[in-house]
Design an enzyme around this catalytic site. Structure first.
Site, PDB file in Angstrom:
ATOM      1  N   LYS A 140      -6.240   6.883  10.137  1.00 41.56           N
ATOM      2  CA  LYS A 140      -5.128   7.840  10.399  1.00 41.56           C
ATOM      3  C   LYS A 140      -4.459   7.671  11.949  1.00 41.56           C
ATOM      4  O   LYS A 140      -3.485   7.622  11.994  1.00 41.56           O
ATOM      5  CB  LYS A 140      -5.470   9.388  10.103  1.00 41.56           C
ATOM      6  CG  LYS A 140      -5.455   9.553   8.618  1.00 41.56           C
ATOM      7  CD  LYS A 140      -5.767  11.125   8.340  1.00 41.56           C
ATOM      8  CE  LYS A 140      -5.949  11.240   6.778  1.00 41.56           C
ATOM      9  NZ  LYS A 140      -6.352  12.687   6.433  1.00 41.56           N
ATOM     10  N   LYS A 186      -1.066   1.050  -0.169  1.00 45.53           N
ATOM     11  CA  LYS A 186      -1.274   2.226  -0.818  1.00 45.53           C
ATOM     12  C   LYS A 186      -0.289   3.471  -0.738  1.00 45.53           C
ATOM     13  O   LYS A 186       0.350   3.428   0.407  1.00 45.53           O
ATOM     14  CB  LYS A 186      -2.654   2.757  -0.186  1.00 45.53           C
ATOM     15  CG  LYS A 186      -3.034   4.302  -0.780  1.00 45.53           C
ATOM     16  CD  LYS A 186      -4.226   4.710  -0.012  1.00 45.53           C
ATOM     17  CE  LYS A 186      -4.407   6.320  -0.518  1.00 45.53           C
ATOM     18  NZ  LYS A 186      -5.637   6.836   0.387  1.00 45.53           N
ATOM     19  N   LYS A 199       2.454   9.235   2.199  1.00 48.93           N
ATOM     20  CA  LYS A 199       3.584   9.956   2.978  1.00 48.93           C
ATOM     21  C   LYS A 199       3.610   8.852   4.128  1.00 48.93           C
ATOM     22  O   LYS A 199       4.659   8.851   4.818  1.00 48.93           O
ATOM     23  CB  LYS A 199       3.359  11.194   3.018  1.00 48.93           C
ATOM     24  CG  LYS A 199       3.363  11.903   1.537  1.00 48.93           C
ATOM     25  CD  LYS A 199       3.476  13.515   1.737  1.00 48.93           C
ATOM     26  CE  LYS A 199       1.980  13.939   1.841  1.00 48.93           C
ATOM     27  NZ  LYS A 199       1.138  14.088   0.472  1.00 48.93           N
TER      28      LYS A 199
END
Length: 354
Positions: A131, A214, A217
Site C-alpha cells: 500500500k 488486480k 480502488k
C-alpha cells in the site's frame, strides 16, 4: 466449500477451553465504491457462509480511516456497503451485519494486543509495504492494521475467516497474537482465544481490473457491482486487450475480458466463448459485449432490491443497529474475560496480610 484452501473445523477451542461450532468472522472496508473484485473476492463468499454458520460480518470504518479523512465520504461509503450486502441477499435474520465502530470494545482489545506484538512482526507486513508502494501515506494506522484486524476476529471468537489471498499474512499475525495472549495470560488448559483459520478461494484470488492489474480502488481500474447502462458499457469497453486482429485465433486464457467472463458464465457459455476465441473471427469487442450482458443478467435482481432499499434508509439503519447490538453483546462477553486475565479488574485485588 471444496474450492477453498481451508475447510471449517467442526470443533474448535473456545473461551474456557470448551469446544463449540464454527464462528465465521469477516469485514469489508468502506473506502470507496464496492466493485467486482470485492464481490468475487469476499462478498459472494460471505453471502454463502452467513446462512450456514454463526457469523459476524461488519463494515470496517475504523480501518477505512487509514485512507479516508472525509466525514461525508466515510458516512456514504459505510451506508452504501450495508445496502450492497442487503441488496445482494444478506439475511439479517441469519447473521449479524453491523458497523465496526458500533463495537468500541474492539479498539480496547487492539490496544491490549499492541503490547504483545513485536514491531519487527509488523515491519514484515506485505500488505503494508504494497500500500505504501502504491502511494498511500505510511501512517501508524496503516502500519498497525493487522493488530486491529486481529481484534476484529478474536473479539467474536472467530474460528474461520474468509479473506483474499493478499490477507493471508494478516491472518497468520492474528493466529500468532491469539497464541501469545493464551500463553501469556491463560492457564495451559484454559485458552481464551481460538486459533482462527483462513478461508481462501484460490480461483478468485485476483479479479482483473480494466487495466489488467488486480481490480482495486487504489488503481482506479474498477467496475462497480451496480454499474449499468452507459457507465458499465464505457468501463467494459475500455478493458485492456492486445492487438490481435479480429480474424486471427486468440488464446482466451491470456485475455482480461475472458478472465471476467469466466466469473459470470456457466460452463456451457464459457466453453462456447472460449472456442470462438480459438477459431478466430471473434473480436475482443464481441467478448466485451457478451461480458456486459452477463453482468447485467447477474445483478439485475440485486439492482432492483438496491433501488428499493435506497427508498427506505431507516430499514438499513435498523439492520445495522440490531447487528451492532448482537456484535457488542458478544464482544463484551469476551472483553470481561480479557480484562480479568490481564489484570485490568484491579478492584478485585486484595493484599496479603500476615
Amino acid at each position: 466449500m471444496s474450492t477453498a484452501t481451508t475447510t471449517p473445523a467442526q470443533q474448535t477451542a473456545q473461551p474456557g477451553g470448551a469446544a463449540t461450532r464454527t464462528v465465521v468472522v469477516s469485514g469489508i472496508q468502506p473506502s470507496g465504491e464496492l466493485h467486482l473484485g470485492n464481490y468475487f473476492g469476499a462478498i459472494r463468499q460471505h453471502l454463502e457462509l452467513h446462512r450456514q454458520y454463526e457469523s459476524y460480518f461488519f463494515i470496517v470504518n475504523y480501518h477505512a480511516l487509514t485512507t479516508i479523512h472525509d466525514r461525508e465520504a466515510l458516512q456514504r461509503y459505510t451506508f452504501e456497503a450495508a445496502v450492497t450486502y442487503l441488496a445482494l441477499g444478506f439475511d439479517p435474520e441469519k447473521a449479524a451485519l453491523f458497523v465496526q465502530s458500533d463495537v468500541p470494545e474492539v479498539t480496547e482489545l487492539a490496544w491490549i494486543f499492541y503490547n504483545l506484538v513485536p514491531v519487527s512482526m509488523l515491519e514484515k507486513g506485505v500488505a503494508y509495504k504494497d500500500k505504501v508502494a502504491q502511494g498511500l501515506p505510511a501512517n501508524a494506522g496503516l502500519f498497525n492494521y493487522p493488530v486491529l484486524q486481529a481484534a476484529d476476529i478474536l473479539i467474536y471468537g472467530g474460528t474461520l475467516v474468509p479473506v483474499g489471498a493478499d490477507q493471508k499474512q494478516n491472518i497468520e499475525i492474528c493466529r500468532d497474537i491469539a497464541q501469545r495472549f493464551n500463553r501469556t495470560f491463560c492457564p495451559p488448559d484454559r485458552p481464551l482465544f481460538p486459533i482462527p483459520e483462513p478461508l481462501i478461494r484460490e480461483e478468485v484470488a485476483v479479479v482483473p481490473g480494466i487495466d489488467g492489474r488486480k481490480m482495486s480502488k487504489s488503481y482506479g481500474n474498477t467496475i462497480g457491482i451496480f454499474d449499468e447502462g452507459k457507465t458499465l458499457r464505457k468501463k467494459v469497453m475500455s478493458i485492456v486487450t492486445d492487438s490481435t486482429p479480429l480474424e486471427a485465433p486468440k488464446d482466451p486464457e491470456r485475455c482480461n475480458v475472458f478472465a471476467l467472463i469466466k466469473l459470470f458464465a456457466d460452463a456451457e457459455t464459457r466453453h462456447r466463448i472460449a472456442e470462438a476465441y480459438r477459431q478466430g473471427g471473434y473480436g475482443y469487442g464481441d467478448a466485451k459485449k457478451e461480458l456486459i450482458q452477463l453482468i447485467d443478467a447477474h445483478f439485475a435482481e440485486a439492482r432492483e432490491r438496491r433501488r428499493e432499499l435506497l427508498k427506505h434508509p431507516d430499514y438499513v439503519m435498523d439492520v445495522l443497529r440490531e447487528g451492532g447490538r448482537k456484535g457488542r453483546q458478544r464482544a463484551q462477553e469476551i472483553m470481561e474475560q480479557v480484562r480479568d486475565r490481564v489484570g485490568l479488574h484491579y478492584a478485585t485485588y486484595r493484599p496479603e496480610t500476615s
